[in-house]
Design an enzyme around this catalytic site. Sequence first.
Site, PDB file in Angstrom:
ATOM      1  N   ASP A  83      47.614 -14.466 -11.324  1.00  0.00           N
ATOM      2  CA  ASP A  83      48.707 -13.137 -10.941  1.00  0.00           C
ATOM      3  C   ASP A  83      50.706 -13.328 -11.208  1.00  0.00           C
ATOM      4  O   ASP A  83      50.699 -14.009 -10.205  1.00  0.00           O
ATOM      5  CB  ASP A  83      48.243 -12.410  -9.894  1.00  0.00           C
ATOM      6  CG  ASP A  83      48.777 -10.829  -9.922  1.00  0.00           C
ATOM      7  OD1 ASP A  83      48.916 -10.440 -11.042  1.00  0.00           O
ATOM      8  OD2 ASP A  83      48.865 -10.029  -9.035  1.00  0.00           O
ATOM      9  N   ASP A 105      54.064 -14.085 -16.512  1.00  0.00           N
ATOM     10  CA  ASP A 105      54.670 -12.997 -16.990  1.00  0.00           C
ATOM     11  C   ASP A 105      56.143 -13.285 -17.293  1.00  0.00           C
ATOM     12  O   ASP A 105      57.052 -13.680 -16.576  1.00  0.00           O
ATOM     13  CB  ASP A 105      54.868 -12.571 -15.479  1.00  0.00           C
ATOM     14  CG  ASP A 105      55.799 -11.235 -15.162  1.00  0.00           C
ATOM     15  OD1 ASP A 105      56.001 -11.106 -16.431  1.00  0.00           O
ATOM     16  OD2 ASP A 105      55.774 -10.262 -14.179  1.00  0.00           O
ATOM     17  N   ASP A 268      44.995  -4.089  -6.276  1.00  0.00           N
ATOM     18  CA  ASP A 268      45.901  -4.727  -4.548  1.00  0.00           C
ATOM     19  C   ASP A 268      45.655  -4.061  -3.032  1.00  0.00           C
ATOM     20  O   ASP A 268      45.387  -3.692  -2.528  1.00  0.00           O
ATOM     21  CB  ASP A 268      47.045  -5.581  -4.532  1.00  0.00           C
ATOM     22  CG  ASP A 268      47.054  -6.450  -3.442  1.00  0.00           C
ATOM     23  OD1 ASP A 268      45.957  -6.742  -2.625  1.00  0.00           O
ATOM     24  OD2 ASP A 268      48.360  -7.138  -3.670  1.00  0.00           O
ATOM     25  N   THR A 269      46.673  -2.871  -3.479  1.00  0.00           N
ATOM     26  CA  THR A 269      47.338  -2.008  -2.230  1.00  0.00           C
ATOM     27  C   THR A 269      45.789  -1.055  -2.049  1.00  0.00           C
ATOM     28  O   THR A 269      46.145  -1.172  -0.522  1.00  0.00           O
ATOM     29  CB  THR A 269      48.483  -1.022  -3.287  1.00  0.00           C
ATOM     30  OG1 THR A 269      49.411  -1.667  -3.325  1.00  0.00           O
ATOM     31  CG2 THR A 269      48.485  -0.282  -1.892  1.00  0.00           C
TER      32      THR A 269
HETATM   33  P1  13P Z   1      48.825  -2.662  -7.164  1.00  0.00           P
HETATM   34  O1  13P Z   1      49.993  -2.388  -5.750  1.00  0.00           O
HETATM   35  O2  13P Z   1      48.443  -0.975  -7.159  1.00  0.00           O
HETATM   36  O3  13P Z   1      47.303  -2.883  -6.213  1.00  0.00           O
HETATM   37  O4  13P Z   1      48.977  -3.094  -7.775  1.00  0.00           O
HETATM   38  C1  13P Z   1      48.708  -4.478  -7.892  1.00  0.00           C
HETATM   39  C2  13P Z   1      49.050  -5.398  -8.855  1.00  0.00           C
HETATM   40  O5  13P Z   1      49.137  -4.899 -10.300  1.00  0.00           O
HETATM   41  C3  13P Z   1      48.775  -6.998  -9.223  1.00  0.00           C
HETATM   42  O6  13P Z   1      49.484  -7.456  -9.845  1.00  0.00           O
END
Ligand code: 13P
Length: 346
Positions: A83, A105, A268-269
């Site tokens: 990521d 990125d 993730d959050t």
């Molecule tokens: P969130 O913080 O909305 O979960 O997004 C995670 C994300 O985009 C990781 O690249």
Amino acid sequence: MPLVSMRQLLDEAAKGGYGVGAFNVNNMEQIQAIMEAARETKSPVIVQASRGARSYSQDRFLYHLMLAATELYPEIPTVLHLDHGNSVDTCKSAIAMGFTSVMMDGSLMPDGKTPSTFEYNVKTTREVVEMAHAKGITVEGEIGCLGGIEDGHGAGLDGLSHLTDPDQAVEFVRQTGVDALAIAIGTSHGAYKFTKKPTGETLKMDRLIEIHRRLPRTHLVMHGSSSVPKDLQDIINQYGGKLKPTWGVPIEEIQLGIKNGVRKINVDTDNRLAITGAIRKVFAEKPEEFDPRSYLKPARDAMKKVVAVRMTQFGQAGHAGDYAPIPLADMARRYEGRGMPVVSSE
Ligand code: 13P
């Protein structure tokens, strides 16, 4: 089954008209939560690690945990994805470690903060595509910069200038040959995305639809796509946490995205919230406990529940057994022959 190419998962998702959640991990319990949810819902899955996660787990712990996952869950097509790779070297080291997909990125400079130029983004991403495709590894690129609209990101202009420009998106895909494209439509990482339920002014789904219209064969990626559900916020606050009221990306907006070319949804959050709430609950209710399993197990269960729900909402549930994995060497040959495997996005 070995770790598989993300391109294959996304091509299959395009054929089936569904999305695939990409869930971030740092440790064993998170990987176990995702794999259990995948087994329960029969879902193909993308497990992703950021640079921070790689350094937290010293990379090799993470990689070997993922190998354990493929041994213990052989029926689940599983991708290990980098990521937000910030440089060609970061992507190179992930590929050397065994990741089957990387994100370059190049929308930001290697510091991960400063917006770059279009030319820099194309050059670095193209370099990663050439290196990765030769090994059958998938590449995600990003055009536009993630960030909220209401918080004045891109301040001084109209608050919208960091969003993805559809013309640039077309040019970027043409010049780089990326497999998947992350676009900026007003979402941001973390819990504080929107101060109220997003509207068409703060979450630009019309922009996403326009990009899909222009690039119907490109797999789109939605970053910052946690929904930040109120019930998960409430558990944390009920047991001593101090989260401020906040809104995430509504599931129905993600589902609209999936109808319009979104194949990868980054979450993730929501999992962090689920884990934290479960741990706080044990600490508050059983202050005498000190065995880490007494709180890590409920934390893992809470994350599994969230992931399983997302897998169903995104539509990937039930699709784990649809296809046999294409070996990475075969993927490399396909890239060589045609530039890209044929995708049907309808
Ligand atoms: P969130 O913080 O909305 O979960 O997004 C995670 C994300 O985009 C990781 O690249």
